[in-house]
Scaffold this motif. Structure first.
Motif, PDB file in Angstrom:
ATOM      1  N   THR A  39      -6.270  83.130  74.634  1.00  0.00           N
ATOM      2  CA  THR A  39      -7.546  82.617  74.152  1.00  0.00           C
ATOM      3  C   THR A  39      -7.805  82.928  72.681  1.00  0.00           C
ATOM      4  OG1 THR A  39      -8.730  84.589  74.864  1.00  0.00           O
ATOM      5  CG2 THR A  39      -8.591  82.756  76.435  1.00  0.00           C
ATOM      6  N   VAL A  41      -7.697  82.331  68.768  1.00  0.00           N
ATOM      7  CA  VAL A  41      -7.700  81.141  67.923  1.00  0.00           C
ATOM      8  C   VAL A  41      -7.483  81.590  66.482  1.00  0.00           C
ATOM      9  CG1 VAL A  41      -9.050  79.174  67.121  1.00  0.00           C
ATOM     10  CG2 VAL A  41      -9.310  79.976  69.476  1.00  0.00           C
ATOM     11  N   LEU A  79     -16.795  79.118  69.966  1.00  0.00           N
ATOM     12  CA  LEU A  79     -15.551  79.819  70.298  1.00  0.00           C
ATOM     13  C   LEU A  79     -15.848  81.165  70.942  1.00  0.00           C
ATOM     14  CD1 LEU A  79     -13.506  79.137  67.039  1.00  0.00           C
ATOM     15  CD2 LEU A  79     -13.118  78.117  69.287  1.00  0.00           C
ATOM     16  N   HIS A  84     -13.221  82.959  73.498  1.00  0.00           N
ATOM     17  CA  HIS A  84     -12.074  82.925  72.604  1.00  0.00           C
ATOM     18  C   HIS A  84     -12.211  84.079  71.619  1.00  0.00           C
ATOM     19  CE1 HIS A  84     -10.591  79.106  74.045  1.00  0.00           C
ATOM     20  NE2 HIS A  84     -11.820  78.614  73.969  1.00  0.00           N
TER      21      HIS A  84
END
Length: 141
Positions: A39, A41, A79, A84
């Protein structure tokens, strides 16, 4: 991150914290945690104009070294809310699109203020954070 023995805890500890419900954002030049969690980014300060830079006062001597002029974290919220872990390189562009390398600790501090973070954790291989970089006795405690 120059010591390989420290890389695993630096990667796994934020992942563990995210599993227990903390919302984590990492600011680092080269760190990638996708080995530990899917997860994560990877972003830079240029993405979404997260950071806007200005040349540092010593930029003429140092090259394209900048300071963070402003932070707009709005695109990070979805996010973070969806669990994330943004991993952000501190590079940023000025208003004309010129890229600058910015101090990652400073970028992390600016971002934590913009996100109204409860905690800012700095991992470093130096003895501490100095209020005045030229005064080794000015450690912030």
């Amino acid at each position: 991150m120059k010591y390989e023995s420290l890389q695993a805890p630096v990667i796994t500890d934020p992942v563990l914290l995210s599993y227990v419900g903390l919302r984590i954002v990492l600011v680092h030049e080269v760190l990638s945690i996708n080995k530990a969690v899917t997860t994560a980014v990877g972003l830079s300060g240029i993405d979404g104009r997260l950071f806007t830079a200005r040349p540092s006062p010593n930029s003429a001597q140092l090259g394209f070294v900048g300071d963070i002029a402003s932070v707009d974290p709005n695109f990070l919220h979805p996010l973070i809310e969806n669990n994330h872990i943004p991993v952000i390189a501190s590079v940023a562009a000025d208003e004309e699109g010129q890229s600058y390398n910015n101090n990652a600790d400073t970028a992390a501090g600016e971002l934590s203020m913009a996100l109204e973070a409860e905690k800012l954790i700095l991992l470093t291989n130096v003895p501490g954070i100095l209020d005045d970089k030229d005064d080794l006795g000015s450690w912030l405690r």
